[in-house]
Write a protein that holds these residues in place. Structure first.
Motif, PDB file in Angstrom:
ATOM      1  N   VAL A  90       0.841  -1.204   0.000  1.00 35.35           N
ATOM      2  CA  VAL A  90       0.000   0.000   0.000  1.00 35.35           C
ATOM      3  C   VAL A  90       0.876   1.255   0.000  1.00 35.35           C
ATOM      4  CG1 VAL A  90      -1.734   1.308   1.282  1.00 35.35           C
ATOM      5  CG2 VAL A  90      -1.925  -1.182   1.113  1.00 35.35           C
ATOM      6  N   ASP A  91       1.941   1.257   0.795  1.00 36.88           N
ATOM      7  CA  ASP A  91       2.842   2.412   0.833  1.00 36.88           C
ATOM      8  C   ASP A  91       3.502   2.633  -0.528  1.00 36.88           C
ATOM      9  OD1 ASP A  91       2.255   2.918   3.446  1.00 36.88           O
ATOM     10  OD2 ASP A  91       4.060   1.992   4.269  1.00 36.88           O
ATOM     11  N   ALA A  92       3.952   1.548  -1.161  1.00 37.36           N
ATOM     12  CA  ALA A  92       4.579   1.671  -2.480  1.00 37.36           C
ATOM     13  C   ALA A  92       3.557   2.127  -3.523  1.00 37.36           C
ATOM     14  CB  ALA A  92       5.190   0.331  -2.901  1.00 37.36           C
ATOM     15  N   PHE A  93       2.328   1.630  -3.401  1.00 32.53           N
ATOM     16  CA  PHE A  93       1.241   2.027  -4.313  1.00 32.53           C
ATOM     17  C   PHE A  93       1.014   3.542  -4.237  1.00 32.53           C
ATOM     18  CE2 PHE A  93      -3.389   2.804  -4.717  1.00 32.53           C
ATOM     19  CZ  PHE A  93      -3.589   2.381  -6.021  1.00 32.53           C
ATOM     20  N   LYS A  94       0.903   4.055  -3.032  1.00 35.85           N
ATOM     21  CA  LYS A  94       0.674   5.493  -2.858  1.00 35.85           C
ATOM     22  C   LYS A  94       1.894   6.297  -3.312  1.00 35.85           C
ATOM     23  CE  LYS A  94      -2.592   4.979   0.977  1.00 35.85           C
ATOM     24  NZ  LYS A  94      -2.852   5.264   2.411  1.00 35.85           N
ATOM     25  N   HIS A  95       3.084   5.773  -3.050  1.00 34.95           N
ATOM     26  CA  HIS A  95       4.316   6.478  -3.423  1.00 34.95           C
ATOM     27  C   HIS A  95       4.416   6.671  -4.937  1.00 34.95           C
ATOM     28  CE1 HIS A  95       8.557   7.571  -3.570  1.00 34.95           C
ATOM     29  NE2 HIS A  95       8.745   6.598  -4.449  1.00 34.95           N
ATOM     30  N   ILE A  96       4.206   5.602  -5.695  1.00 30.42           N
ATOM     31  CA  ILE A  96       4.356   5.723  -7.147  1.00 30.42           C
ATOM     32  C   ILE A  96       3.238   6.573  -7.753  1.00 30.42           C
ATOM     33  CG2 ILE A  96       5.669   3.590  -7.401  1.00 30.42           C
ATOM     34  CD1 ILE A  96       3.167   2.174  -8.276  1.00 30.42           C
ATOM     35  N   LEU A  97       2.053   6.551  -7.164  1.00 26.76           N
ATOM     36  CA  LEU A  97       0.968   7.379  -7.686  1.00 26.76           C
ATOM     37  C   LEU A  97       1.240   8.859  -7.439  1.00 26.76           C
ATOM     38  CD1 LEU A  97      -2.098   5.168  -6.824  1.00 26.76           C
ATOM     39  CD2 LEU A  97      -1.583   6.086  -9.070  1.00 26.76           C
ATOM     40  N   GLU A  98       1.798   9.169  -6.287  1.00 24.90           N
ATOM     41  CA  GLU A  98       2.162  10.564  -6.011  1.00 24.90           C
ATOM     42  C   GLU A  98       3.291  11.018  -6.922  1.00 24.90           C
ATOM     43  OE1 GLU A  98       2.995  10.450  -1.884  1.00 24.90           O
ATOM     44  OE2 GLU A  98       0.881  10.263  -1.285  1.00 24.90           O
ATOM     45  N   ARG A  99       4.261  10.120  -7.184  1.00 21.10           N
ATOM     46  CA  ARG A  99       5.341  10.443  -8.108  1.00 21.10           C
ATOM     47  C   ARG A  99       4.814  10.610  -9.536  1.00 21.10           C
ATOM     48  NH1 ARG A  99       7.000  10.708  -3.895  1.00 21.10           N
ATOM     49  NH2 ARG A  99       6.509  12.847  -4.467  1.00 21.10           N
ATOM     50  N   ALA A 100       3.739   9.902  -9.838  1.00 21.43           N
ATOM     51  CA  ALA A 100       3.139   9.984 -11.175  1.00 21.43           C
ATOM     52  C   ALA A 100       2.175  11.162 -11.293  1.00 21.43           C
ATOM     53  CB  ALA A 100       2.423   8.686 -11.511  1.00 21.43           C
ATOM     54  N   ASN A 101       2.089  11.994 -10.232  1.00 24.77           N
ATOM     55  CA  ASN A 101       1.218  13.179 -10.194  1.00 24.77           C
ATOM     56  C   ASN A 101      -0.264  12.821 -10.286  1.00 24.77           C
ATOM     57  OD1 ASN A 101       3.176  15.225  -9.865  1.00 24.77           O
ATOM     58  ND2 ASN A 101       3.683  15.143 -12.040  1.00 24.77           N
ATOM     59  N   TYR A 102      -0.636  11.711  -9.641  1.00 24.60           N
ATOM     60  CA  TYR A 102      -2.053  11.378  -9.488  1.00 24.60           C
ATOM     61  C   TYR A 102      -2.558  11.958  -8.169  1.00 24.60           C
ATOM     62  CZ  TYR A 102      -2.578   8.305 -13.513  1.00 24.60           C
ATOM     63  OH  TYR A 102      -2.696   7.815 -14.792  1.00 24.60           O
ATOM     64  N   ILE A 103      -3.860  12.181  -8.088  1.00 24.58           N
ATOM     65  CA  ILE A 103      -4.463  12.876  -6.954  1.00 24.58           C
ATOM     66  C   ILE A 103      -5.349  11.917  -6.174  1.00 24.58           C
ATOM     67  CG2 ILE A 103      -5.931  14.824  -6.285  1.00 24.58           C
ATOM     68  CD1 ILE A 103      -5.221  16.068  -9.038  1.00 24.58           C
TER      69      ILE A 103
END
Length: 458
Positions: A90-103
């Motif tokens: 879950v932490d990695a999921f949120k990390h890559i989405l934030e890096r991908a500029n998802y909201i």
């Protein structure tokens, strides 16, 4: 630094196009342009390497939760290990989405979509208690004008709110929870305890609930009326036609019960009642008529339900981008692209600016440059690339001595007035090359020698 509520940080152009745009800007000499291309190439390779580690972390920890896996572990994880692996995913999921500029999309917005219709006019229900956790991210909150088919050839134009990209992660509760609800496990469309990840494009806001595996669909009030009124209209003539036979059947039953007075009140000839054959024929006729009508209505209902399911399948099938493990791979590639594009833009504009820039001025410069060059309006995320450039440190000179290697320099630094400064291209190339060369360190006598070598990631 301007903040735009109607803009997003996502850069809708490829890394290759951004690099080419910088080279075509005319601010770099031929020699500097070649060095800049080399800098971008090594930087991209370095970040590809870094995100590969994130991918391996997800791969190792997602395996027990993957509903599609065919890999069996040598030992099953303990409860504590299981929860730790879930947290890492879950932490990695949120990390890559934030890096991908998802909201992040608030849970309240998702829950509001339940029961409301947009493209598919269905009554829906999602039991959010089935989830141990769920989180949702989106990119691209836009409005679209669409044509919706109504009656016959009539089409209605309407404007709907759409998410251009939406990612959903769901972790279902364990099997014991569903057994306690008296649910047949084999009839579920999902596996309890597993983690489902979906990636879709162009999903209307009010149709998000259709993405959930446990969504229950049924006809809305309008479809119930359109289905029920014709059924009632067809049933009335059938009942009127079978009413005489129905009266004969009732009279025969009353006669067997010695209720002659009630038989007379029905105004039925008792001779017809005492004749058993016509009554049997009447009973059979009544049964066949009502049975045929009921079967026809049931078939119509099933066909309507199949049409609804087809509408959902067609809508989601052509909008699905990836599922489960494939989502992580796709998102990591997007995150890697976004990270590199942001760093390249920041480094290029600090390198070519005739005057020093603080973070606010740099942010505005990049946003204005993107709008001028490409007509693209973005809300550039300045803090991420600044931190990345500041954290990339290495030897600023090629073939530096061991004494010099202790004085590693960052690609970006700040002066006393808060202005940003980047290393010149020659030194920046030396730093990024040094960082890349030392991404792996092998500790031991020799790489291919007899001693064991330890692999260390930086």
């Amino acid at each position: 630094m301007a903040v735009y509520k109607n803009r997003e940080a996502f850069i809708p152009h490829s890394r290759t196009d951004i690099i080419q745009l910088c080279l075509q800007d005319g601010q770099l000499s031929a020699t500097s342009a070649e060095k800049f291309k080399n800098f971008c190439q090594i930087l991209s390779a370095y970040y590809h390497f870094r995100f590969h580690k994130t991918q391996e972390t997800i791969k190792d920890n997602y395996a027990p939760f993957d509903p599609n896996t065919n890999v069996q572990p040598l030992t099953q994880p303990t409860f504590d290990q299981y929860k730790e692996m879930e947290l890492k995913v879950v932490d990695a999921f949120k990390h890559i989405l934030e890096r991908a500029n998802y909201i992040p999309l608030p849970a309240s917005v998702v829950q509001e979509s339940v029961g409301k219709a947009s493209l598919i006019d269905l009554k829906t229900q999602v039991d959010f208690e089935d989830f141990e956790l769920f989180c949702c991210y989106y990119q691209g909150d836009i409005s679209k004008k669409i044509s919706v088919k109504k009656l016959f050839f009539w089409e209605e134009e309407k404007i709907i709110d759409v998410f251009e990209r939406i990612v959903l992660l769901i972790k279902f509760k364990e099997e014991a929870y569903f057994s306690a609800k008296k649910v047949k496990i084999e009839e579920l469309k999902f596996t309890p305890g597993k983690m489902y990840v979906y990636f879709y494009k162009n999903i209307p806001k009010l149709d998000i609930d259709l993405l959930f595996p446990n969504v229950a669909t049924s006809m809305n009030w309008k479809d119930r009326l359109l289905f029920g009124i014709p059924a009632i209209g067809a049933a009335i003539p059938l009942l009127l036609k079978t009413l005489p036979n129905l009266l004969l059947l009732i009279a025969a039953i009353l006669l067997v019960l010695n209720a002659s007075s009630l038989v007379e009140s029905l105004h039925v000839e008792q001779e017809k009642v005492r004749n058993v054959l016509p009554i049997l024929v009447a009973t059979l006729s009544l049964g066949m008529g009502l049975g045929g009508f009921a079967f026809k209505q049931y078939t119509n209902y099933k066909n309507k339900k199949i049409k609804f399911q087809k509408d959902i399948t067609d809508t989601l099938f052509f909008k699905n981008l990836a599922n489960n493990a494939g989502v992580f791979q796709t998102l990591i590639d997007i995150a890697e692209e976004e990270e590199c594009k942001e760093i390249i833009l920041v480094y290029y504009h600090l390198l070519t600016s005739p005057t020093p820039l603080n973070p606010e001025q740099l942010d505005s410069r990049i946003e204005s440059w993107m709008e001028k060059k490409l007509g693209t309006k973005i809300n550039f995320d300045i803090n991420g690339p600044l931190n990345n450039l500041e954290n990339i440190r290495g030897k600023a000179q090629r073939n530096a001595s061991e004494a010099d290697s202790a004085h590693q320099k960052p690609l970006l630094s700040y002066d006393n007035q808060g202005f940003c400064h980047v290393l010149p291209l020659e030194n920046a190339l030396a730093v990024i090359d040094d960082v890349w060369d030392n991404a792996f360190q092998y500790n031991g006598i020799a790489l291919y020698g007899g001693s064991a070598s330890a692999l260390k990631f930086h």
